[in-house]
Design an enzyme around this catalytic site. Structure first.
Site, PDB file in Angstrom:
ATOM      1  CG  ASP A 293       3.023  -1.563  -0.971  1.00 26.36           C
ATOM      2  OD1 ASP A 293       2.820  -0.942  -0.600  1.00 26.36           O
ATOM      3  OD2 ASP A 293       2.472  -2.910  -0.160  1.00 26.36           O
TER       4      ASP A 293
HETATM    5  C1  GLC Z   1      -0.174  -2.969   1.950  1.00 20.92           C
HETATM    6  C2  GLC Z   1       0.396  -1.748   1.613  1.00 20.92           C
HETATM    7  C3  GLC Z   1       1.384  -1.732   2.446  1.00 20.92           C
HETATM    8  C4  GLC Z   1       1.617  -2.522   3.970  1.00 20.92           C
HETATM    9  C5  GLC Z   1       1.651  -4.021   2.688  1.00 20.92           C
HETATM   10  C6  GLC Z   1       2.159  -5.024   4.026  1.00 20.92           C
HETATM   11  O1  GLC Z   1      -0.443  -3.671   0.699  1.00 20.92           O
HETATM   12  O2  GLC Z   1       0.656  -1.281   0.637  1.00 20.92           O
HETATM   13  O3  GLC Z   1       1.544  -0.146   3.481  1.00 20.92           O
HETATM   14  O4  GLC Z   1       3.011  -2.454   4.185  1.00 20.92           O
HETATM   15  O5  GLC Z   1       0.712  -3.951   1.970  1.00 20.92           O
HETATM   16  O6  GLC Z   1       0.671  -5.036   4.620  1.00 20.92           O
END
Ligand code: GLC
Length: 747
Positions: A293
């Site tokens: 993430d």
């Molecule tokens: C965010 C979220 C995730 C998302 C990623 C990219 O922090 O936790 O769900 O896909 O970053 O935006």
């Protein structure tokens, strides 16, 4: 530079020639496409260590006045082969140019992946995922993901960070809006449907894209409903509640998984070999790619399991996180780790293979520009057909929580109708969170939908009445005034789109601000009032439930919000949504969910010493699976084909459902199971089947479900999956509480 690029092209030429002479079945290799492994290894063999780690780097785009662009310095990184994918960069023409840089101006010419959070639509924004789950319509949910993929790929995107499949039992958690609610079975069905929708039947089709099941795992169990907080739970709860939707996504062929920010029982998911290797790869056979993430690799330092960037990178890559989203650790810090012998290059190679495989499966090595077609972008965005699908989904997602005295549907020839509330004329709010390329100006507001739906002679009065948050009551007088002038009132209340989704947790489930007071003021006029709720989570609308005769939960209904809500308010469509999540009476009851244990002292109003509260009834305001219609349904004659079966056999359950009202309606028939006595305590109910049916007035349908071993299996005290002999109760009905029952025995 040019020479090496030519090498790759030459390799491609040789490979394509080789492919053409291969027998149709290809070589006898254990992979779907036997040529894939050979090709991927041939590219890997040409790569330097820096280029390998470059493929594992993902950077976030930046917004410019002409749309999303690669970050400052991004083009140089592309030419240097130090980036494998971008997040938040799209646009057919622009991605074509960035792809050209990669293919023609980097040493090896490896194509880029462009990814984005396409969660519930790209430009045609559908109802939020929790609302889609409220349709219990697997086919419609798959179709919505398919449409999202058509639009997103037309804008150059190869990869979406969806479906979010986190089970959520705590509505304080803002991200409950992004998933399918509290139940693992419903969540698993929706996860698989969305994977099928995004990935389609053939990833080489430029209208299909990589899906990503997230956030692995148990993010929804964040303590206190607080994002990024710890998840501390038994392995049994982890496996029986939080993992099933991920396993369903893997079985549906999801190509990528995203690791969760949270720790699980002391080990951050980004460093968990138990989750990323033992469960995901060894138990489930997942062969795809794991992406971190956002800065999840770097966060191993504040988690306190890594002393520095290098250690964080080693931990994550070794545990099984293949792509490093945004922190830049893999590409910047790990070359030295490999050269110092602290990280085996074979670990790097395996992660790189997974990235190259993903690019291969999308057909990007054959044609890197296949997703960057301005003609498709123009033709396939926000089309009337897409809007119509969004409207149909929104219609089915609306949950009629209450309808005393048949106040709904409203008469469209009503003389004067007042539309009041801060969510009535709020286009941006209709889209909810994670609205990708959605635009407020695309959205049909509730007020607009009502205006278009009423008869020509009907007068519409509007008053905002209050803001969504804050304690300003200065708009109440105007609201009361228009209510007094009207024959009926539609109150549109609820949450701001930024009160749910990531980093938007609430300690209260009440209507924000002074909206309840606004409702009380309008109600005091004595006019007939119906309430439409907008929001991303269950709302504890106990006052509305006690005083307002009709309440419709609309969630965030998407671009066609106003049309869909009006379709239901005026009776063109009978509501059929069912709650995918329990509505508590108050946040003090959380966690409260339908598939709870019975305990040794189940709540008993006549016995003080049983499991309940002294100040609030223990029951929910509205239970899981609840949702009314404009007609009524009766359930009868639930029966099994065999009262006794042997472990491992199946049993068929049938139930007769009759439309006992005077208009056609859809009903979601639900099937629940209870293992009455077992070696560990079992939930009082577990959803094990559902089916949407349409019944004309007076019509009866027999709905049949087959229960198999997987429906009766649980983890025993030794954490071994078992089916134990004994009696099972079967429940069938229109909600988790409104059921009839029978039973069968496993010998
Ligand atoms: C965010 C979220 C995730 C998302 C990623 C990219 O922090 O936790 O769900 O896909 O970053 O935006």
């Amino acid at each position: 530079m040019r020479t090496m690029h030519k090498t790759l092209l030459c390799l491609m030429g040789l490979w394509l020639a080789w492919v053409s002479v291969l027998p149709p079945g290809g070589l006898a290799q254990p992979v779907a496409d036997p040529r894939e492994a050979a090709f991927v290894d041939s590219v890997l063999s040409l790569m330097t260590l820096e280029e390998k780690l470059g493929q594992l780097a993902q950077y976030r785009g930046r917004w410019s006045d002409t749309g999303p662009k690669v970050p400052e310095g991004g083009e140089a990184e592309i030419r240097a082969g130090r980036v494998g994918s971008f997040l938040g960069v799209y646009g057919a023409a622009y991605t074509r140019e960035m792809q050209r840089l990669a293919v023609e101006e980097s040493r090896l010419g490896i194509p880029l992946l462009f990814a984005h959070d396409v969660i519930h639509g790209f430009r045609t924004i559908f109802p939020v995922p929790l609302a889609e789950a409220a349709t219990w319509d697997v086919t419609a949910v798959e179709e919505a993901a398919r449409i999202a993929a058509v639009e997103a790929t037309a804008h150059g995107l190869h990869w979406t960070f969806a479906p979010m499949v986190d089970v959520a039992r705590d509505p304080r958690w803002g991200r409950i809006v992004e998933g399918s609610g509290e139940d693992p079975y419903l969540g698993a069905q929706m996860a698989a449907a969305r994977v099928r929708g995004f990935q389609g039947a053939d990833l080489r089709d430029p209208a299909t894209m990589l899906a990503c099941a997230k956030h692995f795992a148990a993010y929804g169990a964040a303590e206190g409903g607080r994002d990024y907080n710890i998840a501390d739970l038994s392995e049994r709860t982890l496996r029986e509640i939080y993992l099933p939707p991920f396993q369903a996504a893997v079985e549906a062929g999801v190509e990528t998984i995203m690791a969760a920010f949270n720790e699980v029982n002391g080990v951050p998911a980004h460093a968990s070999t138990f989750l990323l290797d033992d469960v995901l790869r060894r138990e489930w056979g997942f062969g795809g790619l794991v992406v971190s993430d956002y800065t999840g690799v770097l966060e191993l330092i504040p988690h306190g399991v890594a002393a520095d960037r290098a250690e964080a990178g080693r931990l994550a890559l070794t545990a099984g996180v293949d792509v490093d989203m945004v922190s830049g650790i893999y590409v910047d810090d790990l070359p030295a780790e490999v050269r110092a012998g602290r990280l085996d290059e074979a670990v790097v190679d395996e992660a790189v293979r997974r990235v190259l495989r993903a690019k291969y499966r999308l057909g990007l090595f054959e044609d890197p520009y296949r997703y960057s077609d301005p003609a498709r972008e123009q033709a396939l965005t926000l089309t009337p057909a897409h809007r119509q699908a969004a409207r149909a989904m929104a219609q089915k997602s609306l949950v009629l929580l209450k309808n005393e005295g048949g106040v709904l549907p409203l008469d469209r020839t009503v003389g004067t109708l007042a539309v009041i509330g801060p969510l009535a004329d709020a286009p941006r709010e209709m889209l909810g969170g994670w609205a990708a390329a959605g635009r407020a100006e695309d959205a049909v507001t509730i007020l607009q939908g009502i205006r278009e739906a009423v008869a020509p002679g009907t007068r519409i009065l509007y008053a905002k009445g209050a803001t969504i948050e804050g304690d300003d009551r200065s708009g109440f007088d105007e609201a009361v005034r228009v209510a007094r002038e009207a024959d009926a009132v539609v109150l549109v209340l609820g949450e701001h789109h930024d009160m749910s989704a990531e980093a938007h947790n609430r300690t209260s489930l009440d209507l924000p601000g002074v909206q309840r007071e606004l409702a009380q003021a309008v109600h005091a006029t004595g006019k007939p009032v119906v309430a439409v709720l907008i929001g991303g989570r269950p709302l504890s609308v106990t006052w509305l439930d006690a005083h307002v005769p009709a309440i419709l939960m609309a969630w965030f209904p998407g671009v066609e919000a106003g049309h869909a809500v009006a379709d239901v308010l005026f009776g063109d469509v009978s509501p059929s949504g069912k709650l995918p999540v329990t509505f508590p009476r108050t946040v003090g009851q959380v966690p409260i969910y339908y598939n709870h244990k019975n305990t040794g002292r189940p709540p008993d109003p006549n016995n003080k010493y049983t499991s309940k509260y002294i100040d609030v009834p223990w029951t929910p305001l509205y239970p899981f699976g609840h949702g009314l219609s404009y007609t009524t349904f009766a359930y009868a004659n639930v029966r099994v084909d065999r009262p006794v079966i042997r472990a491992g056999e199946t049993v068929t359950v049938s139930v007769d459902v009759t439309n006992t009202g005077d208009r056609t309606g859809d009903e979601v028939v639900q099937l629940y199971l209870r293992d009455e006595v077992a070696s560990v305590t079992r939930p009082v109910k577990q959803l094990r089947g559902f089916e949407r049916i349409t019944l004309a007035p007076g019509q009866t349908k027999t709905v049949t479900f087959t229960l198999g071993p997987q429906d009766m299996t649980f983890y025993d005290q030794a954490m071994q999956p078992v089916i134990e002999p004994g009696f099972f109760t079967v429940y069938a009905g229109g909600s988790s509480e409104n059921v009839i029952q029978t039973r069968f025995e496993v010998q």
